[in-house]
Each structure stands twice: as C-alpha cells, then as structure tokens.
Design a protein around this motif. Structure first.
Motif, PDB file in Angstrom:
ATOM      1  N   UNK A   1       0.662  -1.590  -0.013  1.00 44.81           N
ATOM      2  CA  UNK A   1      -0.098  -0.010   0.397  1.00 44.81           C
ATOM      3  C   UNK A   1       0.622   1.240  -0.035  1.00 44.81           C
ATOM      4  N   UNK A   2       0.258   1.893  -0.889  1.00 43.46           N
ATOM      5  CA  UNK A   2       1.549   3.786  -0.777  1.00 43.46           C
ATOM      6  C   UNK A   2       1.004   4.272   0.275  1.00 43.46           C
ATOM      7  N   UNK A   3       2.130   5.024   0.669  1.00 44.34           N
ATOM      8  CA  UNK A   3       2.130   5.564   1.858  1.00 44.34           C
ATOM      9  C   UNK A   3       2.040   7.402   1.298  1.00 44.34           C
ATOM     10  N   UNK A   4       1.384   7.688   1.936  1.00 48.25           N
ATOM     11  CA  UNK A   4       0.435   9.319   1.354  1.00 48.25           C
ATOM     12  C   UNK A   4       1.189  10.531   2.390  1.00 48.25           C
ATOM     13  N   UNK A   5       1.620  10.112   3.309  1.00 49.90           N
ATOM     14  CA  UNK A   5       1.891  10.544   4.709  1.00 49.90           C
ATOM     15  C   UNK A   5       2.899  11.649   4.222  1.00 49.90           C
ATOM     16  N   UNK A   6       3.801  11.587   3.290  1.00 50.34           N
ATOM     17  CA  UNK A   6       4.684  12.418   2.636  1.00 50.34           C
ATOM     18  C   UNK A   6       4.456  13.143   2.169  1.00 50.34           C
ATOM     19  N   UNK A   7       3.472  13.319   1.677  1.00 52.01           N
ATOM     20  CA  UNK A   7       3.048  13.875   0.224  1.00 52.01           C
ATOM     21  C   UNK A   7       1.423  13.955  -0.233  1.00 52.01           C
ATOM     22  N   UNK A   8       1.057  14.713  -1.060  1.00 53.97           N
ATOM     23  CA  UNK A   8      -0.704  14.991  -1.529  1.00 53.97           C
ATOM     24  C   UNK A   8      -0.020  14.871  -3.279  1.00 53.97           C
ATOM     25  N   UNK A   9       0.642  13.847  -4.138  1.00 56.30           N
ATOM     26  CA  UNK A   9       0.679  12.742  -5.265  1.00 56.30           C
ATOM     27  C   UNK A   9       0.123  12.374  -5.428  1.00 56.30           C
ATOM     28  N   UNK A  10      -0.764  11.387  -4.930  1.00 61.43           N
ATOM     29  CA  UNK A  10      -1.777  10.928  -5.550  1.00 61.43           C
ATOM     30  C   UNK A  10      -2.548  11.574  -5.262  1.00 61.43           C
ATOM     31  N   UNK A  11      -3.478  12.956  -5.118  1.00 64.00           N
ATOM     32  CA  UNK A  11      -4.548  13.748  -4.646  1.00 64.00           C
ATOM     33  C   UNK A  11      -4.722  13.730  -5.723  1.00 64.00           C
ATOM     34  N   UNK A  12      -6.428  13.567  -5.595  1.00 60.71           N
ATOM     35  CA  UNK A  12      -6.737  13.967  -7.209  1.00 60.71           C
ATOM     36  C   UNK A  12      -8.641  15.512  -6.427  1.00 60.71           C
ATOM     37  N   UNK A  13      -8.838  15.970  -7.063  1.00 60.18           N
ATOM     38  CA  UNK A  13      -9.377  16.801  -6.630  1.00 60.18           C
ATOM     39  C   UNK A  13     -10.907  16.778  -7.594  1.00 60.18           C
ATOM     40  N   UNK A  14     -12.169  16.115  -7.213  1.00 60.50           N
ATOM     41  CA  UNK A  14     -12.885  16.295  -7.990  1.00 60.50           C
ATOM     42  C   UNK A  14     -13.323  17.447  -7.647  1.00 60.50           C
ATOM     43  N   UNK A  15     -13.671  18.414  -9.327  1.00 65.32           N
ATOM     44  CA  UNK A  15     -14.200  19.993  -8.335  1.00 65.32           C
ATOM     45  C   UNK A  15     -15.370  19.983  -8.462  1.00 65.32           C
ATOM     46  N   UNK A  16     -16.467  19.126  -8.227  1.00 65.55           N
ATOM     47  CA  UNK A  16     -17.597  19.206  -6.980  1.00 65.55           C
ATOM     48  C   UNK A  16     -17.479  19.291  -5.620  1.00 65.55           C
ATOM     49  N   UNK A  17     -16.052  19.096  -5.278  1.00 65.89           N
ATOM     50  CA  UNK A  17     -16.407  19.450  -3.567  1.00 65.89           C
ATOM     51  C   UNK A  17     -15.749  20.806  -3.644  1.00 65.89           C
TER      52      UNK A  17
END
Lengths: 297, 297
Positions: free
Chosen positions: A1-17
């Motif tokens: 499982x990828x470690x997301x704690x160090x950065x947000x390179x795998x974050x996408x924003x659905x623009x409805x947010x």
C-alpha cells in the motif's frame, strides 16, 4: 500500500468538492496553488468556461484528469429520450478524450422523472435493462476512441433517482457481459478494461461483499477511486458528505483492498456538501483535503 | 397471489405508523374501530401502558401480532455493554411470547455510539461479528421458549447507526450459519424457522438480487412482510417514508415474490413519517392504509 503521509502526489480533486468556490478557472487556479496534480471536473463546470479554455488550463497547469464527470442517465420514457441520452454520452466521451481523462465516469440513471421529483415509471428492472443497452451502445464508440468507461455504483439511497446500479457486484456482472475480455483497451501503454468501475467509498462502504468484489474487479476494472466520508448523522441524502476522517468509513482499509487488487491511480476527493464544505473558502477546503489525504486516507 | 382488493383481513398495522396518535391503548382502539385484525407494537409503546395492560387489550380486541418491535442493537464497546444487550433481548423475547407475537423483529445494531451521533468505532466487520454472536446467544433462549427471531435487513443508509445487516442475502447467510435446519421450530402447528428474516420493501426494494434471495428464503425463513413506500424526493433519512402508492416501489411485484416463496401472513404497514403521516388524525391514516392495502399492495 502506498504511503500517502509524506506528500499529496496521489491526491486528485473532484471539482464538485469546490462548488462553493466559483467557476472552474478559479477552482483550477486554487488547485494549482496547492500543488494538486490531478482533478476530475464536471461537465457543467467545463461548459461554463468552455471546453477549449478548460483544456488549455489543464495543459498550462500540468494537470492530469483522474476522471471526467459524467456520462450516464440512460433510461427515458421513449425512444427519442433514449437516443438523446446516447447522443449526449457520445459528446461526453469526446470531451473526456479532449481533456485526456483517465476515464468517463457513468452515473447510469434510474427511474425516468424521479430526479425531477416525480417518477414516471416504477420499473427498476426495466431501467436496468435500458442502462445496459445504453452502456453497450456508448461502449462501442468509447472503444473506437480509446476512452474507458467507469460505471459508478451509487449508494442504494439513489436507486430511484440517480443510478439503478447499486453494488460493485452488480456493476461487475454488467462489465462481464458487455466487456468479457478486460484489458483489451491499451491506454497510455497501460492495460485497462474498456469498461470498469469507479469505486467511491461513500457509495460502497456498507457492502458486506466489498472486499471480495474489489478483488474480483482487479486492476483492469478498477478505473477510479473516490474518497469522502459518511457522517453518522447524515442530514441530507445528497449534499451532506463528510470530509475524510469526520465520518465512519474505514478509508485506509478500503484503499488497501483497492491497491492490493492492483489500483495505482489517484485518490480523488469528491465531497458534495452544501451544508458545510461548500460554504468554506477554497483554500481552507483544499488545505483540509491535503492534510486528511496524508493522515486518514 | 392473494387478492387483497375485497377486504383488509391480511392488513397489519405497525403501531409506529400511528406515533402521532398518542398512547398504545388509543392506537389499539383506533385499529379495532377500523376492523384491523393484527398489529405489531413497539416496546416503548408497550412499556408506556404496561405489558399486562397491552396483553389484555390485544386479547379483548382479538388482535394478532404480526411481529414485535424490536430486539437487536447487539454491538457495544465492552463486555458489559454486550451483556446488557443480551439481557435486554431476553426480556424482549419474553414480552413477545407474552403477547403471542408471530416473531421478534431484530434491528441488529451497528457502530456503537453512532445512533447517538458519534461513532466510537468504525469497525463494521467487527460489529457484524458482534451481531452474529448476539443473535446466536439470543437464539438459544428464543428456541427454548418457541419465539422465532426475524432479522430485518435495513437499508444501507442505516449501516452506521441502526443495522449492519443490509441485504437479505447477508441475513440469510447468517441464518444458514446459526440455524442450518430451518423449519425445526413448530409454532402453532406451522413450520417455521427459529431464525428468519423480516422483509420490509423500504429496505430492500433497490436490491438487484431481491427476487432470487426471497426465493432462497422460502416459507420457513420469511417471518414478516412490511410495506410502505420510497418517496422519489426523500427529505429525511429516517422519518420520511411514504404511504403505499405514493412512491416508487413495485409493492405488488415484491408481494408476489414473497407469496410465491410461501409466505401467507400479514402485510404490515410501517410508516415513519414525522414530516407527514404522524401529523394526521389516526382515522385518516388508518382509512388510507386500508384503501391502499386494497388497491396498491
């Protein structure tokens, strides 16, 4: 499982947010300001500033599209209505292609009229057949242009008005019928099914068969992964989704299952929240998404 | 399929439908006035007038109990909480027996704390194991006294706060594990499972596997059948159920499936509606239930 704690390179924003933040160009600027690498825009937001302008902004800011929202809404009361839906889905495929989206997300539709508040028919089995026919027709064109279609099973509380596909199992059964050999579509050198699913934790977290069906989907059919949270006291059926960490969904557990099945794409934040997050400044929403992405996703 | 159009002899009124009408004695009087032959009362309503008084009113009015609401709510944060739930379920079994109910309905519970607005745990798989343990323990006693337990799978929108059993399939899998030989419990000379399901159309109408799972349940495990309707524009997750015919559920189709599987009991009306029906006079509510029972159930 990828470690997301160090950065947000795998974050996408659905623009409805960020529906409270204004037009899509403003939203894209805000995302870029926060170092977001990917978005998933909605067609009405794109239409409001124009497809070409959107494409230009996406390129200029070096953004990836984890998906494009949305096609679907296939059932109708007559042949003309069904044809109009097919035509509209073809345009959605074209737009997704122009924007180089990873997939076109399908919210498949349900009982005609229900979304407007008065169902014109109660035949959910019939709606499901219309959905299957509509996806089959759209898939033919989507294959030609190389745009994967991601069926999004919606929470059963939307079975009347938004989507009569309500579990991953049901979606995968449909995928297996219409696209029996997943992996046939090569997009960007990556094996992908022409037809797969978008797994949104909000819609599926309750499903006792969730782990097994995610494993069944596998890498080829897992086309998108959406996160938000289910609030224990949900005040509105549509627009009271929670920020990750504020509700009851075991998001890391579900992400682990999705990744064990081979998914390695973006974790897309999609929060409909007229009661809370849409009232807050875009910078606050994005900063919170990033913090929660690193800590609780 | 039974013809309901000529009378309402197979109508039962879940007394929650008349929560706006006052105490249980008033509700029972109103039901008797309208020629209703069966009810399904709630424990809090019974407690308010006393169990003995309720039993007396039930006998005096010649009422059957299509069920007794409710046991369940098994998960808790510690052993003391779980034991308290078991004790309470044992009392519920006793009360159901005193009132000669057809079954004790189980709303099994979910994440501890969520019903009060703040979940103390997010482990839904753990909650499901606690539910299974709780039902197993309660079943032992219920068998002894001859009271069938009816697991009510609740709509997935209640998975956090009310019930983590959310499909008939999931409920039947549990039944098969805990009560592998259905039909072992003879109640009133009728073959019945010690453990079965209560099928409420509101909770299950959306399920793509509904027809198949009803057939799988069969006569022995189909212990209760509840009706109301799903409103296309549902304004509240709990208290905006519709009167039969006002929503999108194909009730006659589902009743046909249930009866084809062998169910021949009451059709129990259960409408939670603080937004509409609880505001109306009991006589209007009952007259409407009877009319709709004859025309659209």
């Amino acid at each position: 499982m990828r470690d997301f704690s160090a950065d947000h390179r795998w974050l996408s924003i659905n623009t409805a947010t960020l529906r409270g933040a204004g037009r899509l160009d403003t939203i894209i600027e805000a995302c870029a300001r926060h170092g977001v690498r990917a978005i998933s825009p909605w067609r009405d937001q794109v239409a409001a500033i124009g497809l070409e302008r959107t494409a230009q902004l996406v390129r200029t800011n070096g953004l990836a599209l984890s998906g494009y929202c949305r096609g679907g809404m296939f059932p109708a009361m007559d042949a003309a209505g069904r044809q109009a839906a097919l035509d509209d889905n073809r345009r959605a495929v074209d737009e997704a292609k122009t924007l180089d989206a990873a997939c076109l997300v399908l919210v498949v539709g349900a009982l005609p009229g229900a979304l407007a508040g008065a169902a014109l028919a109660k035949d959910i089995a019939g709606a499901r057949w219309q959905v299957e026919d509509g996806i089959a027709a759209t898939l033919e064109y989507a294959r030609e242009v190389g745009m994967p279609l991601a069926i999004e099973p919606l929470h059963p509380m939307y079975a009347a008005d938004r989507a009569c596909i309500n579990t991953i199992e049901q979606a995968l059964d449909l995928c297996d019928r219409l696209d029996p050999v997943p992996g046939a579509l090569g997009v960007d050198g990556r094996r992908s099914a022409a037809l797969g699913v978008a797994v949104d934790v909000y819609h599926v977290w309750w499903d006792p068969k969730l782990e097994a069906q995610i494993a069944r989907a596998g890498q080829e059919r897992l086309l998108a992964f959406h996160v938000c949270d289910w609030l224990a006291k949900t005040r509105d059926l549509l627009e009271d989704r929670g920020m990750m960490g504020d509700g009851v969904i075991e998001i890391p557990k579900i992400r682990a299952w999705v990744e064990a099945a081979g998914f390695d794409g973006y974790s897309e934040v999609e929060i409909f929240s007229s009661l809370d997050w849409w009232k807050r400044p875009a910078d606050e929403v994005l900063a919170t998404c990033i913090e929660r992405h690193r800590s609780v996703v």
